[in-house]
Design an enzyme around this catalytic site. Structure first.
Site, PDB file in Angstrom:
ATOM      1  N   HIS A   1     -10.689   9.788  15.298  1.00 10.75           N
ATOM      2  CA  HIS A   1     -10.246   9.010  14.265  1.00 10.75           C
ATOM      3  C   HIS A   1     -10.559   7.508  15.550  1.00 10.75           C
ATOM      4  CE1 HIS A   1      -6.853   7.929  12.339  1.00 10.75           C
ATOM      5  NE2 HIS A   1      -6.310   7.055  13.659  1.00 10.75           N
TER       6      HIS A   1
ATOM      7  N   HIS B   1       1.227  -0.602  -0.094  1.00 11.19           N
ATOM      8  CA  HIS B   1       0.589  -0.277  -0.395  1.00 11.19           C
ATOM      9  C   HIS B   1       0.947   1.427  -0.033  1.00 11.19           C
ATOM     10  CE1 HIS B   1       0.811  -0.556   4.011  1.00 11.19           C
ATOM     11  NE2 HIS B   1       0.627   0.566   4.631  1.00 11.19           N
TER      12      HIS B   1
ATOM     13  N   ASP C   1      -0.315  -3.772   5.594  1.00 11.27           N
ATOM     14  CA  ASP C   1      -1.257  -3.194   6.713  1.00 11.27           C
ATOM     15  C   ASP C   1      -2.365  -3.601   6.686  1.00 11.27           C
ATOM     16  OD1 ASP C   1       1.363  -2.615   7.596  1.00 11.27           O
ATOM     17  OD2 ASP C   1       0.833  -0.660   7.914  1.00 11.27           O
TER      18      ASP C   1
ATOM     19  N   ASP D   1       1.228  -8.181  10.330  1.00 11.51           N
ATOM     20  CA  ASP D   1       0.238  -7.044  10.995  1.00 11.51           C
ATOM     21  C   ASP D   1       0.506  -7.064  12.612  1.00 11.51           C
ATOM     22  OD1 ASP D   1       0.543  -4.692  12.147  1.00 11.51           O
ATOM     23  OD2 ASP D   1      -1.582  -3.708  10.907  1.00 11.51           O
TER      24      ASP D   1
ATOM     25  N   SER E   1      -2.172  12.884   5.240  1.00  8.66           N
ATOM     26  CA  SER E   1      -2.163  13.137   3.996  1.00  8.66           C
ATOM     27  C   SER E   1      -2.781  12.341   3.182  1.00  8.66           C
ATOM     28  CB  SER E   1      -0.916  14.145   3.519  1.00  8.66           C
ATOM     29  OG  SER E   1       0.376  13.725   3.169  1.00  8.66           O
TER      30      SER E   1
ATOM     31  N   GLY F   1      -6.209   2.210  12.001  1.00  6.70           N
ATOM     32  CA  GLY F   1      -6.181   1.250  10.571  1.00  6.70           C
ATOM     33  C   GLY F   1      -5.385   0.362  10.985  1.00  6.70           C
ATOM     34  N   HIS F   2      -4.921  -0.279  11.891  1.00  4.58           N
ATOM     35  CA  HIS F   2      -4.655  -1.287  12.025  1.00  4.58           C
ATOM     36  C   HIS F   2      -5.107  -2.657  12.722  1.00  4.58           C
ATOM     37  CE1 HIS F   2      -0.672  -0.188  10.357  1.00  4.58           C
ATOM     38  NE2 HIS F   2      -1.268   0.646  11.215  1.00  4.58           N
TER      39      HIS F   2
END
Lengths: 558, 558
Positions: free
Chosen positions: A370, A81, A170, A202, A239, A373-374
């Site tokens: 938030h 990724h 990931d 991961d 970003s 992402g894992h």
């Protein structure tokens, strides 16, 4: 699970050798090499961002030593990724050999190509998507969709004559992701039924109990924070977090606001994401940052970088009033990101600065803006149970994360002796479903500082730490080698030690005396006189000031 | 709530002037001065521990400038409790004038006296307890019991002709504390009914919603972790946390284990706490650390310092195998403490090190082994409603904490214009129940480094940060002032910049050339030649290496 440093035996035909060059013992610079029958496949080539004990370092690369003399044997680099810790070292790798093929998804390759353009490199690429099979020399690759905090992420199954490997990249297992692209557990199940000999999962959140919450729980929170905001809203995020930006765009539209993207990487990445169809930009919502200033304050959302307190990013400059957007009473700042350990001081400095200017700061600690992402422990258990891998090599984590991941494997029935918790440079050989540690390479940290790669060493960083703690004193003397008498000097300079340099008047006579005594005792060479100066000044500064600055004597022959 | 820097008018008789010298805008170096009718009362005199951008600094003191010429007017220093951030600056204050009386509870004074002994100071003290009244000049003091993470903590009410002030010190409102000594809300209620003109509340946890959990929920967790531990147990905590140590002693006894105290401050503080009756040591539970090694592994608990990852403390040395206790497979480490922001990297380095040695590490993130010592937002609301103060000056916090505390005051009905969020050096005058900002002093940070106090300045720290980021290059030359020709040198030294000093061969001819050109253009003095050298080397290093090390030219007359 111990991994002593020892040299591996030469690799026999039909055995697969796996060596993680980065990502074991650290969150970052992920890179693993796979070798069989003389050919090498690389999965990821990322960078690590420095910690405070590595001052002045821009980036840390994996140590390419094991492949430096083998560049012609590399069949390709699979990029799982587009995050920096997986693609950031690609330019440095391609500087060694430009035509190594890069294999990845559409978005991943677009991001790496934009990065390579800055380094003036046009790469050879092969675009793949989930479900696709590709043969690269002795490696048969199958790509599997995984869900992560950037779109278009892939896991990769690697089939060889020695056995089948699955590397997750990931991932997490959000069951209701914004783009409906879930981690493909059917593919995992099929691979598991066929037999996975080695699983590389991961480990980032392996020590977090339970499940990572849904991405879509964030949207309504963002929307309600923006709805209540009396004036301007500034959202800071990574970003490359396309989905978070999507949620901000949607929340802005719902509140009749327009969005200005701020920061070079944010603009670049979102332009790519939109062009490739990963970001849906509602008609007329985007506005140029310069024109946004003309809108009423309650009609605008700025989407910026700097959520980790990076001093040069938009947000920190706003907090220091060094940005054209002057934050004031009634403005709302949303930090839509996790707080990466080690960045706390920087982030809280930014939060205090913005609060002082009158802004309201909303962040993960006081609102659900938030999610990670894992995959957390609960999700990893699903993977182990679906895959039932024979051997497990946890990747992507500090030692505590790798250990936690191995413990999960063991709880689901993987024999403890088949789980491998190691360090970068561990050599794992696989044959007939049996994995064993075959060696341990001694790999270093490769520091990028300015335009230099690998010039700055650990010794330099140790010097920098001493300089930071204590400053330095340099003493210049031109000495008559026969008598030890100074012809020029002692001339003493210091930085970071004391404002008033007259403090050194006390030690100058001691230096002159010590040099004379050394000469009387037969000293005649530069190095020995230098040592005399070092000892004399060192003793003085320690006794008189209880300090230990770096002492840099320069004695030359007069 | 803005506080420009301006000089206060001379203080009129009958007006109370309040100036926080530390603790506003930072968690640490708490110190507030109160002046009326020519007399000064001080509440607390603490230290602040440095952050990473203050390298090599041991401690940071409040700036004593406003009282330096007024030492004879000080009637006393009230110490609210025995933590370093409230008592740590006392030795430095008493070095200015030894006979300033210290007022505090039994335990607080015992801890400060032990500290002063190391500085060879015997203080004048007045021991007080909750409920007690004392008059010191124009100040009528009343002490109120508060509950905190150290026993025997006190709030102080200060009555003057200008009005009544209540300073909480540090506190929380555990309703079932281990020592049954709760924060005395009856006293708060009585003070509130009589009228509190100015309230100074602890802000540390003002941005934490809800209530701090009960201390007594920790005990059973500690007990069960110790019960399951197969081998040795090491508990790390703050060296003054008497109640946590009490819980560890009790849990050890319940599991048939003995306890060895490790670390100088831990032994010293617990000896004092036991002698004064604050720590109940069950018969025969303590064992000397040296003798503990003879016990079976499952019969011992080590109680140590180092829970914040301090590199020289017991725990970090264990993680680095630099301690006589060699951690291994089956050992259990419990970090029974909060993770103070900014210490994450250090703490996780220790956790990774211990995990790598085979130990299981239990900490706040994976088990309930610690609760905070400070009141959360829910508790502060109780205080505001019981006290109904006329004016509020939140203390003990970074800007974000002070702002959160002020917001709570306003929610309970304190007028916004009567809440004062300020910085160290804010001058607040109180008269007839009306408080107003009367000035803002420009106070500095006083750095303690080795045996020096205040010698290291912010300029030195800036130099140290540059040295840390980039290292330095020093260039020595003895020059003929007329021709610019080097008679000795250029001799170039560097540290933290590059290993191989031959890189400087390239710039030496440039320096010689530049000096010659400068001479041809009429340069004749040392300073101008130095500037030439600095510019030449600076330009070279920036162009060739894209780096910005500190450049230290030493040009002397040959």
């Amino acid at each position: 699970m111990a991994t002593p440093v020892f040299a591996p035996a030469p690799l026999e035909p039909g055995t697969l050798r796996v060596i993680p060059l980065g990502g074991l013992g650290e969150i970052g610079r992920n890179m693993t090499i796979f070798e069989i029958d003389g050919k090498i496949l690389i999965v990821d080539a990322g960078v690590l961002f420095p910690e405070e004990h590595q001052p002045g370092v821009d980036l840390i690369l994996p140590d390419f030593a094991p492949i430096r003399s083998r560049l012609d044997d590399i069949v390709g680099v699979v990029l799982t990724h587009g995050h920096e810790d997986h693609i950031g070292a690609v330019p440095y790798l391609l500087k060694l050999k430009q035509d190594i093929p890069l294999i990845g998804s559409t978005l991943t390759l677009a991001l790496v190509e934009a990065k390579l353009k800055e380094h003036r490199i046009t790469p050879y690429t092969l675009t793949v998507r989930e479900g696709q099979h590709e043969n690269l020399g002795p490696f048969e690759l199958e790509f599997v969709a995984v869900n992560h905090s950037i779109p278009d992420a892939l896991a990769v199954a690697i089939r060889t004559t020695a056995g089948t490997v699955l590397h997750t990249g990931d991932f997490k297992m959000d069951q209701l992701p914004l783009d409906d692209r879930i981690t493909d557990l059917r593919a995992f199940a099929r691979l598991g039924e066929q037999g996975v000999d080695l699983f590389l999962p991961d480990s980032t959140n392996a020590d977090v109990p339970g499940f990572t919450p849904l991405e879509r729980d964030i949207g309504p929170v963002l929307e309600s924070v923006i709805a209540k905001a009396p004036r301007r809203v500034i959202v800071a995020s990574f970003s490359s977090h396309v989905h978070r930006v999507q949620q901000v765009l949607d929340a802005a539209v719902a509140n009749g606001r327009r969005v200005a993207l701020m920061g070079r990487s944010m603009v670049r990445n979102m332009t790519i994401a939109e062009q490739l169809g990963f970001l849906r930009v509602p008609e007329g919502v985007l506005i140029d940052a310069k024109k946004a200033a003309d809108l009423p304050d309650d009609r605008i959302v700025y989407m910026s970088t700097g959520s980790q307190g990076e001093p040069m990013a938009v947000l920190a400059r706003m907090a220091n009033l060094e940005h054209q957007i002057e934050i004031g009473e009634g403005d709302t700042i949303i930090l839509a990101s996790s707080l990466i350990p080690g960045n706390e001081n920087a982030v809280y400095r930014v939060i205090n600065g913005l609060t002082k200017l009158g802004a309201r700061v909303v962040h993960k600690a006081n609102a659900k803006v938030h999610v990670s992402g894992h995959a957390a422990a609960g999700e990893l258990l699903y993977c182990y149970n679906i895959l039932k891998p024979r051997n497990v090599l946890p990747v992507h984590g500090e030692y505590r994360h790798l250990t936690a991941n191995a413990a999960l494997a063991i709880e689901t029935g993987v024999p403890a002796e088949n789980t491998f918790v190691g360090e970068d440079g561990m050599v794992l050989d696989l044959r007939d479903g049996v994995a064993r540690v075959a060696g341990q390479l001694d790999l270093g940290h490769v520091y990028v500082d300015g335009s230099s790669v690998g010039e700055i060493t650990d010794a330099d960083l140790k010097d920098r730490r001493i300089l930071a703690e204590e400053g330095f004193i340099s003493i210049f003397i031109a000495v008559d080698m026969q008598t030890g008498r100074p012809i020029v000097g002692p001339e003493i300079q210091s930085r970071g030690f004391a404002e008033d340099e007259s403090v050194f008047d006390a030690v100058k006579p001691q230096i002159i005396k010590a040099l004379g005594e050394a000469a009387a005792n037969g000293t005649r060479d530069q190095h020995a006189y230098s040592q005399v100066v070092r000892r004399t000044v060192g003793r003085w500064v320690n006794t008189q000031h209880r300090r230990r600055p770096m002492i840099v004597p320069v004695v030359i022959e007069a």
